[in-house]
Design an enzyme around this catalytic site. Structure first.
Site, PDB file in Angstrom:
ATOM      1  N   LEU A 265       0.868  -1.162   0.000  1.00 12.38           N
ATOM      2  CA  LEU A 265       0.000   0.000   0.000  1.00 12.38           C
ATOM      3  C   LEU A 265       0.906   1.214   0.000  1.00 12.38           C
ATOM      4  O   LEU A 265       1.313   1.684   1.048  1.00 12.38           O
ATOM      5  CB  LEU A 265      -0.888   0.010   1.250  1.00 12.38           C
ATOM      6  CG  LEU A 265      -1.828  -1.168   1.410  1.00 12.38           C
ATOM      7  CD1 LEU A 265      -2.437  -1.152   2.802  1.00 12.38           C
ATOM      8  CD2 LEU A 265      -2.931  -1.126   0.377  1.00 12.38           C
ATOM      9  N   GLY A 266       1.301   1.664  -1.207  1.00 12.16           N
ATOM     10  CA  GLY A 266       2.177   2.833  -1.304  1.00 12.16           C
ATOM     11  C   GLY A 266       1.647   3.903  -0.404  1.00 12.16           C
ATOM     12  O   GLY A 266       2.214   4.203   0.624  1.00 12.16           O
ATOM     13  N   THR A 267       0.533   4.435  -0.721  1.00 15.76           N
ATOM     14  CA  THR A 267      -0.353   5.144   0.214  1.00 15.76           C
ATOM     15  C   THR A 267      -0.076   6.540   0.686  1.00 15.76           C
ATOM     16  O   THR A 267       1.043   6.967   0.903  1.00 15.76           O
ATOM     17  CB  THR A 267      -0.510   4.314   1.512  1.00 15.76           C
ATOM     18  OG1 THR A 267      -0.991   3.045   1.169  1.00 15.76           O
ATOM     19  CG2 THR A 267      -1.479   4.933   2.472  1.00 15.76           C
ATOM     20  N   THR A 268      -1.253   7.192   0.876  1.00 19.47           N
ATOM     21  CA  THR A 268      -1.290   8.370   1.736  1.00 19.47           C
ATOM     22  C   THR A 268      -2.452   8.130   2.687  1.00 19.47           C
ATOM     23  O   THR A 268      -3.576   7.918   2.248  1.00 19.47           O
ATOM     24  CB  THR A 268      -1.596   9.632   0.922  1.00 19.47           C
ATOM     25  OG1 THR A 268      -0.678   9.718  -0.141  1.00 19.47           O
ATOM     26  CG2 THR A 268      -1.503  10.858   1.804  1.00 19.47           C
TER      27      THR A 268
END
Lengths: 233, 249
Positions: free
Chosen positions: A11-14
């Site tokens: 989940l690369g994510t922000t």
């Protein structure tokens, strides 16, 4: 560039959690990547633990899913034992316990957010390694690097529900613009005394920032819609 | 003396034909023969008091404590076999710390009472264990306010406004029922508890006794602690005066 399709889903994510006057707002992007390939462009990174506690997941998709399953199970038992809903603090501590005790094997950053009748809205940050920190707001995931300065300037105490949600959506969309591992849609979950509200902001409804390009129609649409514009020489 | 369960009272895993487990009832008798222990829930906290019967003049005052702190926010007063009571307290302390280690918050008093009661009950299920010969009054102050529980040797636990165990429990219960607990502060409660204990103490049968008291209230910062010496002396004086007034009638 090689697409590493064997790489673990990450989940690369922000992810963001923000308290406001009366509750909390959790926000996240929706990109799950396997190396360079986007495995899921509309994932839901905000997961429910109990009626009143939700978490934002970042890092390894598998690790964060398994941990949230365990914590949901323990919290359920705890609620039955106590005879009343668990507090946000207890939920966060269970996440922390599992995270810390298995730190050698896990790679995940979690934001725990919720509302209970004793302390109201609370946000707890449980990053890599298993620290637990209660904060008025917190950010996580790869995209969060681009948001530290933004929050320093934009966050304030005692916001209203709408102000807080607008802030979260703006922040996630800023991070999506800069972080290759974040993208897709923005999902938010608002938790307060009245209950839980889930919102969805589709990618094309988000503002474009700075040098981002307007989306083009695909050539297929242009060709099938009638005579295309002639190319100029 | 109630009926002796001839033959059916040899083991805690035997029921009598009329559905009683005699061993548990006998355990309760051990508690009934001990010094009186009372607990009351006032509007801002809990007060617990023990009539600690002194068996020997050689004993140091303040030793053989009957009231124990289980956690910052809760304490237990023990009646019956002292050694059994010590085990129960040790278990309660262990439950309280392990709960906090896992869940990150102080154990709710209700949960603590449930766990202690389960443990006491456990010892009534196996023939190779005997029931605890102790009754417990557990007082605590958590985020749901002050709470008072009584746990009997059978493993039964109920929540009370006022609870009494031991020799003078009937008389003490009558006295407590006369009090308006919901309007009383702990400061006032201390005086009342002292008066009751002095009142039910049987001068003829038991010679000397020491009054031990503890409280958990807003004034003590919601921590379980021994009643401060000054207040304790005040309470004792008031109790002795009340006794003399009663005797004078």
């Amino acid at each position: 560039m090689d697409l590493d399709l064997g790489a673990p889903h990450s989940l690369g994510t922000t992810i963001i959690g923000v308290t406001y006057d009366g509750g909390v707002v959790l926000g996240a992007d929706s990109r799950t990547s396997t190396g360079m390939y986007v495995a899921n462009r509309a994932s839901d990174k905000i997961t429910q633990l109990t009626d009143n506690v939700y978490i934002c997941r970042s890092g390894s998709a598998a690790d964060s899913q398994v941990i949230s399953d365990y914590v949901r199970y323990f919290l359920h038992q705890h609620t039955i034992q106590l005879g009343q809903p668990s507090t946000v603090k207890v939920a966060a501590n269970l996440v922390r316990l599992l995270s810390y005790q298995n730190k050698n094997m896990l790679q995940m950053g979690i934001i725990v957010g919720g509302w209970d009748k004793y302390e109201g809205g609370q946000i707890y940050s449980v990053p890599l390694g298993g620290t637990i920190l209660k904060q008025p707001f917190t950010i996580g995931g790869s995209g969060s690097s681009y948001l530290y300065g933004f929050f320093d300037q934009a966050w304030k105490e005692g916001m209203s529900k709408d102000e807080a949600e607008k802030l979260v959506v703006k922040a996630v969309s800023l991070a999506i613009a800069r972080d290759g591992a974040s993208g897709g849609v923005v999902r938010t979950v608002i938790i307060n005394a009245d209950g839980v509200t889930r919102n969805f902001y589709s990618g094309d409804s988000l503002p474009l920032w700075h040098e981002e390009l307007e989306p083009h129609n695909s050539l297929l649409d242009i060709l099938s819609s009638g005579s295309p514009e002639p190319m100029s020489t | 003396m109630s009926s002796i369960g001839t033959g059916y009272d040899l083991s805690v895993t035997t029921f009598s034909p009329d559905g009683r487990v005699f061993q548990i009832e006998y355990a309760a008798k051990a508690v009934d023969n001990s010094g009186t222990v009372i607990g009351i829930k006032c509007k801002d906290g809990i007060v617990m008091g023990v009539e600690k019967l002194i068996s020997s003049k050689m004993m140091l005052a303040g030793s053989n404590r009957r009231i124990h702190a289980v956690h910052r926010h809760s304490g237990m007063a023990v009646a019956g076999l002292a050694a059994d009571g010590r085990q129960i307290v040790a278990r309660a302390k262990s439950e309280a710390t392990s709960y906090e280690r896992v869940y990150g918050e102080p154990i709710p008093v209700k949960e603590l009472a449930d766990r202690v009661a389960s443990y006491v009950h456990l010892c009534t299920l196996y023939w190779w264990l005997r029931p605890f010969g102790s009754g417990i009054i557990l007082g605590g102050y958590d985020r749901d306010g002050p709470q008072l529980y009584m746990i009997e040797p059978s493993g039964v636990s109920y929540r009370y406004f006022g609870a009494t165990i031991g020799k003078g429990r009937q008389a003490a219960k009558t006295e407590i029922e006369k009090l308006k607990l919901s309007e009383m502060t702990c400061r006032e409660g201390i005086i009342e508890v002292a008066k009751i204990i002095y009142g039910v103490h049987d001068e003829a049968k038991d010679k000397a006794f020491e009054l031990e008291m503890s409280w958990i209230c807003d004034e003590s910062n919601r921590q379980h602690q021994k009643v401060p010496d000054a207040l304790l002396e005040e309470a004792k004086t008031a109790a002795k005066t009340a006794l003399e007034e009663m005797d004078a009638d």
